[in-house]
Design a protein around this motif. Structure first.
Motif, PDB file in Angstrom:
ATOM      1  N   VAL A  62       0.815  -1.219   0.000  1.00  0.00           N
ATOM      2  CA  VAL A  62       0.000   0.000   0.000  1.00  0.00           C
ATOM      3  C   VAL A  62       0.849   1.270   0.000  1.00  0.00           C
ATOM      4  O   VAL A  62       0.315   2.365   0.155  1.00  0.00           O
ATOM      5  CB  VAL A  62      -0.985   0.035   1.199  1.00  0.00           C
ATOM      6  CG1 VAL A  62      -1.986  -1.099   1.103  1.00  0.00           C
ATOM      7  CG2 VAL A  62      -0.257   0.031   2.521  1.00  0.00           C
ATOM      8  N   GLN A  63       2.151   1.138  -0.216  1.00  0.00           N
ATOM      9  CA  GLN A  63       3.034   2.302  -0.158  1.00  0.00           C
ATOM     10  C   GLN A  63       3.090   3.080  -1.467  1.00  0.00           C
ATOM     11  O   GLN A  63       2.917   2.530  -2.544  1.00  0.00           O
ATOM     12  CB  GLN A  63       4.459   1.877   0.217  1.00  0.00           C
ATOM     13  CG  GLN A  63       4.592   1.475   1.665  1.00  0.00           C
ATOM     14  CD  GLN A  63       6.006   1.077   2.031  1.00  0.00           C
ATOM     15  OE1 GLN A  63       6.837   0.779   1.178  1.00  0.00           O
ATOM     16  NE2 GLN A  63       6.277   1.043   3.323  1.00  0.00           N
ATOM     17  N   ASN A  64       3.393   4.349  -1.305  1.00  0.00           N
ATOM     18  CA  ASN A  64       3.638   5.215  -2.457  1.00  0.00           C
ATOM     19  C   ASN A  64       5.139   5.261  -2.738  1.00  0.00           C
ATOM     20  O   ASN A  64       5.916   4.533  -2.108  1.00  0.00           O
ATOM     21  CB  ASN A  64       3.051   6.617  -2.218  1.00  0.00           C
ATOM     22  CG  ASN A  64       3.621   7.275  -0.976  1.00  0.00           C
ATOM     23  OD1 ASN A  64       4.712   6.954  -0.498  1.00  0.00           O
ATOM     24  ND2 ASN A  64       2.873   8.224  -0.432  1.00  0.00           N
ATOM     25  N   HIS A  65       5.548   6.135  -3.613  1.00  0.00           N
ATOM     26  CA  HIS A  65       6.954   6.215  -4.037  1.00  0.00           C
ATOM     27  C   HIS A  65       7.890   6.759  -2.954  1.00  0.00           C
ATOM     28  O   HIS A  65       9.102   6.673  -3.096  1.00  0.00           O
ATOM     29  CB  HIS A  65       7.069   7.066  -5.310  1.00  0.00           C
ATOM     30  CG  HIS A  65       6.631   8.479  -5.124  1.00  0.00           C
ATOM     31  ND1 HIS A  65       5.306   8.823  -4.984  1.00  0.00           N
ATOM     32  CD2 HIS A  65       7.338   9.624  -5.044  1.00  0.00           C
ATOM     33  CE1 HIS A  65       5.213  10.135  -4.823  1.00  0.00           C
ATOM     34  NE2 HIS A  65       6.442  10.649  -4.861  1.00  0.00           N
ATOM     35  N   ILE A  66       7.355   7.321  -1.873  1.00  0.00           N
ATOM     36  CA  ILE A  66       8.212   7.839  -0.802  1.00  0.00           C
ATOM     37  C   ILE A  66       8.111   7.009   0.473  1.00  0.00           C
ATOM     38  O   ILE A  66       8.576   7.413   1.535  1.00  0.00           O
ATOM     39  CB  ILE A  66       7.924   9.334  -0.511  1.00  0.00           C
ATOM     40  CG1 ILE A  66       6.457   9.548  -0.144  1.00  0.00           C
ATOM     41  CG2 ILE A  66       8.332  10.195  -1.695  1.00  0.00           C
ATOM     42  CD1 ILE A  66       6.128  10.976   0.305  1.00  0.00           C
ATOM     43  N   GLY A  67       7.484   5.833   0.373  1.00  0.00           N
ATOM     44  CA  GLY A  67       7.437   4.904   1.497  1.00  0.00           C
ATOM     45  C   GLY A  67       6.299   5.108   2.479  1.00  0.00           C
ATOM     46  O   GLY A  67       6.216   4.418   3.487  1.00  0.00           O
ATOM     47  N   GLY A  68       5.412   6.040   2.187  1.00  0.00           N
ATOM     48  CA  GLY A  68       4.235   6.236   3.028  1.00  0.00           C
ATOM     49  C   GLY A  68       3.044   5.504   2.450  1.00  0.00           C
ATOM     50  O   GLY A  68       3.116   4.909   1.377  1.00  0.00           O
ATOM     51  N   ILE A  69       1.932   5.550   3.166  1.00  0.00           N
ATOM     52  CA  ILE A  69       0.710   4.925   2.657  1.00  0.00           C
ATOM     53  C   ILE A  69       0.183   5.771   1.493  1.00  0.00           C
ATOM     54  O   ILE A  69       0.062   6.992   1.598  1.00  0.00           O
ATOM     55  CB  ILE A  69      -0.337   4.756   3.770  1.00  0.00           C
ATOM     56  CG1 ILE A  69       0.176   3.736   4.804  1.00  0.00           C
ATOM     57  CG2 ILE A  69      -1.676   4.314   3.189  1.00  0.00           C
ATOM     58  CD1 ILE A  69      -0.757   3.470   5.956  1.00  0.00           C
ATOM     59  N   HIS A  70      -0.100   5.105   0.391  1.00  0.00           N
ATOM     60  CA  HIS A  70      -0.553   5.744  -0.842  1.00  0.00           C
ATOM     61  C   HIS A  70      -1.868   6.491  -0.607  1.00  0.00           C
ATOM     62  O   HIS A  70      -2.710   6.067   0.190  1.00  0.00           O
ATOM     63  CB  HIS A  70      -0.751   4.676  -1.914  1.00  0.00           C
ATOM     64  CG  HIS A  70      -0.875   5.213  -3.286  1.00  0.00           C
ATOM     65  ND1 HIS A  70      -2.048   5.769  -3.756  1.00  0.00           N
ATOM     66  CD2 HIS A  70       0.029   5.301  -4.295  1.00  0.00           C
ATOM     67  CE1 HIS A  70      -1.862   6.157  -5.000  1.00  0.00           C
ATOM     68  NE2 HIS A  70      -0.613   5.890  -5.353  1.00  0.00           N
ATOM     69  N   ALA A  71      -2.048   7.585  -1.322  1.00  0.00           N
ATOM     70  CA  ALA A  71      -3.260   8.394  -1.215  1.00  0.00           C
ATOM     71  C   ALA A  71      -4.519   7.563  -1.461  1.00  0.00           C
ATOM     72  O   ALA A  71      -5.522   7.708  -0.760  1.00  0.00           O
ATOM     73  CB  ALA A  71      -3.191   9.564  -2.192  1.00  0.00           C
ATOM     74  N   ALA A  72      -4.475   6.682  -2.450  1.00  0.00           N
ATOM     75  CA  ALA A  72      -5.646   5.845  -2.750  1.00  0.00           C
ATOM     76  C   ALA A  72      -5.937   4.869  -1.619  1.00  0.00           C
ATOM     77  O   ALA A  72      -7.103   4.571  -1.337  1.00  0.00           O
ATOM     78  CB  ALA A  72      -5.437   5.096  -4.067  1.00  0.00           C
TER      79      ALA A  72
END
Length: 165
Positions: A62-72
């Motif tokens: 569920v991560q985004n490109h910066i290692g956080g939880i993706h907006a979606a």
């Protein structure tokens, strides 16, 4: 007395299990029914007539490109928390539908997320007594540091089922 529908009956059966099994059982059931929530590994910590509490760990899927939880994935968590709660109250002869979601991403999320959705007694009565309608379901989404990385509003509608369905 609380009205019962298919969802609330499932939740009631789960509460007959030992308390330590409730979250795992609810998460398994909902993950199998709502495939996207299951894929993301959303965990149903609590679900009853008054509110819901769901969590989402910051894991790779569920991560985004910066290692956080993706907006979606954040939106999915809020939708799931509000949708499961609405589902506890919409009678079986009606269909709940997400009508609108408004999300403001206000800060970077740190770590895992938790979503807590609630309904007032007046909102519950409106859902149960109105054949076709909609309602805004309050949800607060916090991260591991206790901050609210998003402000979200989820508007749910319900309509009568078509005959024969």
């Amino acid at each position: 007395m609380k009205a019962e529908n298919k969802l609330s009956k499932i939740v009631k059966k789960v509460t007959l299990l030992p308390k330590g099994w409730h979250a795992s059982a609810l998460s398994l059931v909902f993950g199998n029914v709502i495939k996207f929530a299951g894929t993301s590994k959303i965990r149903v910590e609590k679900l009853d007539f008054a509110g819901s509490k769901l969590s989402l760990k910051n894991h790779k899927r569920v991560q985004n490109h910066i290692g956080g939880i993706h907006a979606a994935a954040m939106a999915l968590l809020g939708e799931s928390a509000t949708g499961f709660l609405i589902g506890m109250h919409v009678p079986d002869n009606r269909i709940p539908l997400l009508k609108n979601m408004n999300i403001d991403y206000v800060r970077r999320a740190a770590g895992d997320l938790t979503a807590v959705a609630t309904l007032s007694d007046e909102q519950i009565k409106h859902i149960r007594d109105t054949e076709k309608g909609d309602i805004s379901v309050p949800v607060v989404i916090t991260d591991s540091e206790g901050n609210e990385p998003i402000n979200a509003e989820f508007i749910w509608a319900w309509v009568p089922k078509k005959r024969g369905s």
